[in-house]
Design a protein around this motif. Structure first.
Motif, PDB file in Angstrom:
ATOM      1  N   CYS A   4       0.674  -1.299  -0.059  1.00  0.00           N
ATOM      2  CA  CYS A   4      -0.153  -0.084   0.057  1.00  0.00           C
ATOM      3  C   CYS A   4       0.990   1.141   0.105  1.00  0.00           C
ATOM      4  CB  CYS A   4      -0.881  -0.100   1.072  1.00  0.00           C
ATOM      5  SG  CYS A   4      -1.782   1.719   1.593  1.00  0.00           S
ATOM      6  N   GLU A   6       0.244   4.086   0.845  1.00  0.00           N
ATOM      7  CA  GLU A   6      -0.232   4.909   2.138  1.00  0.00           C
ATOM      8  C   GLU A   6       0.693   4.591   3.449  1.00  0.00           C
ATOM      9  OE1 GLU A   6      -1.827   7.576   1.315  1.00  0.00           O
ATOM     10  OE2 GLU A   6      -2.497   8.217   3.595  1.00  0.00           O
ATOM     11  N   CYS A   7       0.619   3.212   3.612  1.00  0.00           N
ATOM     12  CA  CYS A   7       0.794   2.540   4.985  1.00  0.00           C
ATOM     13  C   CYS A   7       1.674   1.542   4.938  1.00  0.00           C
ATOM     14  CB  CYS A   7      -0.470   2.103   5.806  1.00  0.00           C
ATOM     15  SG  CYS A   7      -1.179   0.731   4.975  1.00  0.00           S
ATOM     16  N   CYS A  25      -7.159  -1.173   0.745  1.00  0.00           N
ATOM     17  CA  CYS A  25      -6.031  -1.551   1.729  1.00  0.00           C
ATOM     18  C   CYS A  25      -6.687  -2.188   2.995  1.00  0.00           C
ATOM     19  CB  CYS A  25      -4.936  -0.674   2.236  1.00  0.00           C
ATOM     20  SG  CYS A  25      -3.915  -0.926   3.524  1.00  0.00           S
ATOM     21  N   CYS A  28      -5.447   0.160   6.283  1.00  0.00           N
ATOM     22  CA  CYS A  28      -5.678   1.642   6.422  1.00  0.00           C
ATOM     23  C   CYS A  28      -6.930   2.045   5.813  1.00  0.00           C
ATOM     24  CB  CYS A  28      -4.311   2.600   6.075  1.00  0.00           C
ATOM     25  SG  CYS A  28      -4.132   2.623   4.121  1.00  0.00           S
TER      26      CYS A  28
HETATM   27 ZN    ZN Z   1      -2.786   1.052   3.433  1.00  0.00          ZN
END
Ligand code: ZN
Lengths: 54, 286
Positions: A4, A6-7, A25, A28
């Motif tokens: 991911c 983002e995370c 995801c 998150c």
């Molecule tokens: Zn994520």
């Protein structure tokens, strides 16, 4: 599998996935767009526009 | 098997959701070559450059861009599902209501005003509760149920402050105290394909808002009514939403031109995507 953006969690991509498909995801809950399948590549999905919908 | 840009059939998407995946699946099962166009990559000359496609399944999710997509492709001789005329009507709640009323079809009582003052006067005549809707909204956004004049004044003030010119067209409808569900049919051309109930505790029964779905029998009455509604807005591939009065009378609530159908497929086991593909192939004579 891909990560991911983002995370960094591992996001599994199913065998019937398609380029352009949106996945969430598991960690998150960010919406991700599948940009490529071989190799798997994920990016943040485009924002849902105010005028989108049925 | 999405073959190049030159396949006669194109599918244009904003996002690849379950619906779009099922459409691709159906095309591949039928061995139909197709071209997947992502709207973010789209550009089209208005003349000169030849366009390779004969038909387009338009799955653009933007209510602003979708009518332009349809017009662009139609101008180049491409058959678009749904047509720009159908999108123009169904994408605007007032134009939809006018088409339905002119065809003598049952709808909730509806009024339109251009200022908050005129709207409040109309609502006094109408009675409360009432529903205020944006004329071009989707997914149940910005729908407001107002139970009395105080609530209506507050909502109308908010609309003014929001400032979008579209909010100055105030669309008002009687509130239908439905039995915790509404009814949807899918029409493809002259065929009523399937029907379902959407159940929700909330008065907005929208699958995108978590309503649950069950299959519904297509009675003769429902089939006839659905076909008349489809005809009134110009035909095509449509999802028609009905509300029920307490006495069982059906009222047309909405006609959707870029239907979401994964809930319908789950509830009815009807392969809506495949039927849609078949319909487009027939109309386009591919
Ligand atoms: Zn994520």
């Amino acid at each position: 599998m891909s990560n991911c953006p983002e995370c960094d969690a591992q996001v599994s991509i199913t065998a019937d996935a398609r380029v352009g498909e949106i996945v969430t995801c598991p960690d998150c809950q960010t919406e991700l767009e599948i940009l490529g399948l071989d190799p798997a590549e994920l990016a943040l999905a485009p924002e849902v526009d105010e005028d989108w919908g049925e | 098997m999405s073959v190049g840009r030159d396949a006669p059939l194109a599918v244009l998407t904003s996002r690849v959701r379950i619906e779009e995946k099922r459409i691709f699946d159906a095309l591949e099962r039928r061995n139909i070559p197709y071209c997947h166009l992502d709207e973010r990559d789209l550009s089209m000359a208005l003349a000169d450059e030849p366009v390779p496609w004969a038909a387009l399944i338009n799955r653009c999710m933007s209510n602003t861009r979708s009518p332009y997509v349809a017009r662009l492709f139609e101008a180049r001789g491409v058959m678009v599902c749904n047509s720009s005329q159908v999108i123009a009507t169904c994408g605007d709640k007032l134009l939809t209501s006018l088409a339905l009323v002119q065809a003598g079809l049952p709808t909730p009582r509806t009024a339109v005003a251009l200022t908050p003052e005129a709207a409040l006067e109309a609502l006094d005549r109408f009675g409360y509760p009432a529903v205020l809707k944006p004329v071009s909204g989707s997914w149940g956004r910005l729908l407001a149920k107002v139970n009395d004049r105080d609530a209506a004044e507050a909502v109308l003030e908010h609309k003014q402050v929001l400032g979008s010119p579209m909010h100055s067209v105030i669309y008002m409808q009687e509130y239908i105290d439905k039995p915790g569900r509404d009814l949807r049919t899918i029409v493809l051309g002259k065929r009523v394909l399937c029907a379902m109930y959407r159940h929700a505790e909330h008065w907005i029964t929208n699958t995108a808002r978590g309503a649950t779905t069950t299959a519904c029998e297509i009675t003769d009455e429902l089939a006839e009514l659905s076909l008349r509604v489809a005809h009134a807005v110009g035909g095509g591939a449509l999802a028609i939403d009905f509300l029920e009065r307490a006495d069982g009378t059906l009222l047309v609530n909405e006609v959707n031109h870029t239907m979401e159908f994964h809930g319908m497929m789950a509830a009815t086991k009807v392969d809506v995507a495949d039927a849609l593909v078949q319909y487009v192939l027939e109309v386009a004579e591919l």
